[in-house]
Design a protein around this motif. Structure first.
Motif, PDB file in Angstrom:
ATOM      1  N   THR A 101       0.835  -1.209   0.000  1.00  0.00           N
ATOM      2  CA  THR A 101       0.000   0.000   0.000  1.00  0.00           C
ATOM      3  C   THR A 101       0.865   1.252   0.000  1.00  0.00           C
ATOM      4  O   THR A 101       0.388   2.346  -0.269  1.00  0.00           O
ATOM      5  CB  THR A 101      -0.889   0.053   1.267  1.00  0.00           C
ATOM      6  N   LYS A 103       3.294   4.238  -0.894  1.00  0.00           N
ATOM      7  CA  LYS A 103       3.715   4.973  -2.093  1.00  0.00           C
ATOM      8  C   LYS A 103       4.981   5.752  -1.773  1.00  0.00           C
ATOM      9  O   LYS A 103       5.442   6.548  -2.572  1.00  0.00           O
ATOM     10  CB  LYS A 103       2.640   6.005  -2.476  1.00  0.00           C
ATOM     11  N   ALA A 104       5.481   5.535  -0.556  1.00  0.00           N
ATOM     12  CA  ALA A 104       6.563   6.385  -0.066  1.00  0.00           C
ATOM     13  C   ALA A 104       7.832   6.246  -0.913  1.00  0.00           C
ATOM     14  O   ALA A 104       8.245   5.137  -1.238  1.00  0.00           O
ATOM     15  CB  ALA A 104       6.864   6.047   1.383  1.00  0.00           C
ATOM     16  N   GLU A 106      10.868   6.703  -0.126  1.00  0.00           N
ATOM     17  CA  GLU A 106      11.992   5.982   0.469  1.00  0.00           C
ATOM     18  C   GLU A 106      11.790   4.474   0.406  1.00  0.00           C
ATOM     19  O   GLU A 106      12.754   3.721   0.254  1.00  0.00           O
ATOM     20  CB  GLU A 106      12.255   6.443   1.922  1.00  0.00           C
ATOM     21  N   LYS A 122      -0.392  -1.211  -4.352  1.00  0.00           N
ATOM     22  CA  LYS A 122      -1.661  -1.946  -4.474  1.00  0.00           C
ATOM     23  C   LYS A 122      -2.725  -1.037  -5.050  1.00  0.00           C
ATOM     24  O   LYS A 122      -2.964   0.055  -4.533  1.00  0.00           O
ATOM     25  CB  LYS A 122      -2.124  -2.432  -3.099  1.00  0.00           C
ATOM     26  N   VAL A 124      -6.328   0.581  -5.784  1.00  0.00           N
ATOM     27  CA  VAL A 124      -7.438   0.810  -4.857  1.00  0.00           C
ATOM     28  C   VAL A 124      -8.630  -0.103  -5.205  1.00  0.00           C
ATOM     29  O   VAL A 124      -9.270  -0.676  -4.338  1.00  0.00           O
ATOM     30  CB  VAL A 124      -7.863   2.294  -4.894  1.00  0.00           C
TER      31      VAL A 124
END
Lengths: 151, 467
Positions: A101, A103-104, A106, A122, A124
């Motif tokens: 999930t 989206k970061a 890093e 993932k 939605v």
């Protein structure tokens, strides 16, 4: 899809039961014949791959041709599992796709840094999930050549 | 006495000259008060001696009792005229051949100073304090300056005069002056020290109070920082974790519709649609919250940013909406400032996006972005150059009484049916402006367009700002 492609096992490591169900349904929806197996955290994933504990019998736990890996999991998270797999000369040929999930930035950077093959956030919607699974299967089992299982 | 160490050091530093100055004046300045008149007495004695010699003594002849027969007459007169205490006349051999005190006559001076100094033509002077010994080692009864004046003819020593001045009165007057100046010094020093101590005590009190306030402020600011951090972490984690179940609601709703849509009936489908729309709104809210918390959690360091280039980027992102609305965006000369480039992009995207969104249905939107230099307007804590960047439009505007409200989190002025949005955009703008040490304000009236004014510093001092 030929038989060889169909015989490839996909192993998904995800602690979220809903996501496992959704992925399974998306698999069915995409009409993929591959066997989809689940483990619930990084610890179990490594048990499976190295035939430890409840996966000691290697005949019932076939080597996967593709690993779908969630990042945030209990006990051992996806990042640690990824580092260990990519450090293991026996396992590091198995392509790993992070499906998370997150989206970061890093997380994306760190995952590729550790040698992940793809990083997917993932989707939605269920439709999006079906699309991702179909595309993944097409890419990894039809377009790409994977190393032969020596064992 | 002082709680502040620095104040104590200042006190010590001031104390040093307070002590050194009187000491210097007593031991180095005051003695010169007494040597100066003595030199005067010596000069006077020499002059008197020369005068007597010229007038009454035989020329070119060693002095003896025989060649100064009438001495007692004029000696007495001179004693009175010149306030002498005693007058003696010596032969070249050092024998006293005359003295106003007849007891001295016949004595012989065999001291070194007489033969080595006076006999060589140089006067010799000594100050004798009361009750101490004179040059001839006799006790004197008052303060005296005694001067030997040689009487010479060319190189030859003809004899000497010894002149005693009583300087008791003189010394007493001098002592009074010295004592007075010493007292004045002392009083001034004491007064100075007292004033200094009073000032330092006040300063110490102020500084101590200030220190206490500073410490309290530090504690508060630490607390605030911590609670801010916690709030940010909370917002970030909450929005991340909130998204997860939401995704499931949406996804399983979709599955329900796909697999069992035909058995749900029209009302069932309507319910599903409402669930779908609610989850969509929830997602917007969470993403808004995430965007809001990211202003500080995902902050990039400040660097030189050309606002003009930022606007160009924003306009290309908004191109579709500009075309759809038939709008036009006018961009004037814009400055280069120290800023977080992504946040500047976000700021102007929100503002120009709003200007396009809330346009008047009667005419296409016209947006103008301009800038002007601005002084320190007093709202800002730091001095320096500021720019006022103005985004104005000809849209529907709003009642100016909502000026404060529109910058609040999740504050909306319109129903969801009229204009979509989560009510987070302007609060993000405000947070971005404040993080940059700037401000944002708005001016508008219903139907008359809106004007958003962002004041941003040209240079960043390095630290973050917490508005």
């Amino acid at each position: 899809m030929d038989d060889k492609a169909n015989s490839i096992t996909i192993l998904m490591a995800d602690d979220d039961e809903d996501d496992r169900l959704m992925t399974k349904e998306a698999f069915d929806e995409a009409k993929l014949a591959n066997e989809l197996r689940f483990v619930e955290d990084g610890e179990e994933l490594l048990d499976y791959l190295t035939h430890r504990n409840k996966y000691a019998d290697s005949s019932t736990s076939p080597r996967p041709g593709l690993i779908l890996l969630d990042l945030n999991m209990p006990r051992k998270d996806g990042r640690e599992a990824l580092r260990e797999i990519k450090a293991d000369p026996d396992l590091r040929q198995i392509p790993i796709v992070v499906l998370t999930t997150s989206k970061a930035e890093e997380d994306i950077y760190r995952s590729y840094d550790l040698g992940v093959n793809s990083f997917i956030t993932k989707p939605v919607s269920f439709e999006g999930m079906v699309f991702v699974i179909t595309t993944l299967a097409q890419y990894w089992f039809q377009i790409v050549r994977l190393p032969e299982d020596k064992k | 006495m002082f709680k502040n160490r620095i104040i104590f050091y200042v006190f010590l530093v001031i104390l040093c000259p307070g002590i050194i100055f009187p000491v210097v004046s007593i031991y180095m300045v005051h003695p010169s008060f007494t040597t100066l008149p003595i030199e005067g007495f010596e000069d006077q004695a020499v002059n008197l001696g020369v005068h007597l010699a010229e007038r009454y003594f035989p020329e070119n002849e060693p002095l003896s009792k025989e060649n100064i027969p009438l001495i007692s007459e004029y000696a007495d007169r001179h004693m009175k005229d010149f306030h002498l205490m005693k007058l003696k006349i010596f032969s070249p051999q050092g024998e006293v051949i005359y003295s106003t005190d007849s007891k001295d006559i016949g004595e012989i001076n065999q001291k070194d100073y007489f033969h080595d100094t006076v006999a060589k033509g140089r006067p010799y002077t000594k100050v004798v304090k009361k009750d101490s010994l004179s040059l001839e080692e006799k006790k004197v009864v008052s303060d005296v300056v005694e001067t030997y004046v040689p009487i010479m003819s060319g190189e030859r020593f003809n004899g000497a005069l010894e002149i005693y001045y009583d300087i008791t009165a003189n010394n007493r007057a001098l002592d009074r002056i010295v004592f007075k100046s010493w007292i004045i010094h002392l009083l001034m020093t004491i007064a100075g020290l007292v004033i200094t101590v009073v000032i330092l005590i006040q300063l110490d009190r102020i500084l101590t109070k200030q220190k206490k306030i500073e410490q309290e402020l530090k504690v508060y600011s630490e607390k605030l920082k911590k609670s801010n951090q916690e709030l940010q972490d909370f917002a970030h984690i909450a929005s991340h974790d909130l998204q997860e179940p939401l995704r499931k609601v949406a996804a399983f709703g979709e599955r329900l519709r796909m697999k069992y849509g035909n058995v749900l009936g029209e009302q069932g489908i309507d319910y599903l649609e409402r669930i779908d729309s609610a989850t969509g709104r929830m997602r917007n809210l969470i993403q808004g919250l995430l965007a809001f918390s990211r202003v500080t959690t995902k902050a990039q360091p400040f660097k030189k940013v050309d606002i003009g280039k930022v606007i160009t980027g924003v306009l290309s992102d908004l191109e579709m909406r500009i075309q759809d609305t038939g709008g036009h965006v006018e961009v004037a000369q814009l400055p280069i400032i120290d800023a977080d480039p992504l946040q500047m992009q976000q700021l102007f995207q929100n503002l120009i996006g709003n200007a396009l969104k809330f346009h008047n249905k009667d005419h296409p939107p016209l947006v103008r972005v301009s800038a002007e230099p601005s002084g320190d307007n007093g709202v800002h804590a730091r001095p320096g150059r500021y720019y006022r960047i103005i985004v104005e439009d000809n849209g529907i505007g709003f009642d100016n009484k909502y000026e404060e409200r529109i910058f609040g989190v999740f504050q909306r002025l319109h129903g969801r049916k009229e204009y979509e949005g989560s009510g987070i955009g302007l609060s993000v703008c405000k947070k971005i402006a404040e993080r940059h040490g700037g401000t944002i304000s708005a001016k508008s009236a219903p139907g008359e367009g809106a004007k958003f004014i962002i004041t941003l510093p040209e240079k960043q001092g390095g630290g973050e700002h917490h508005g």
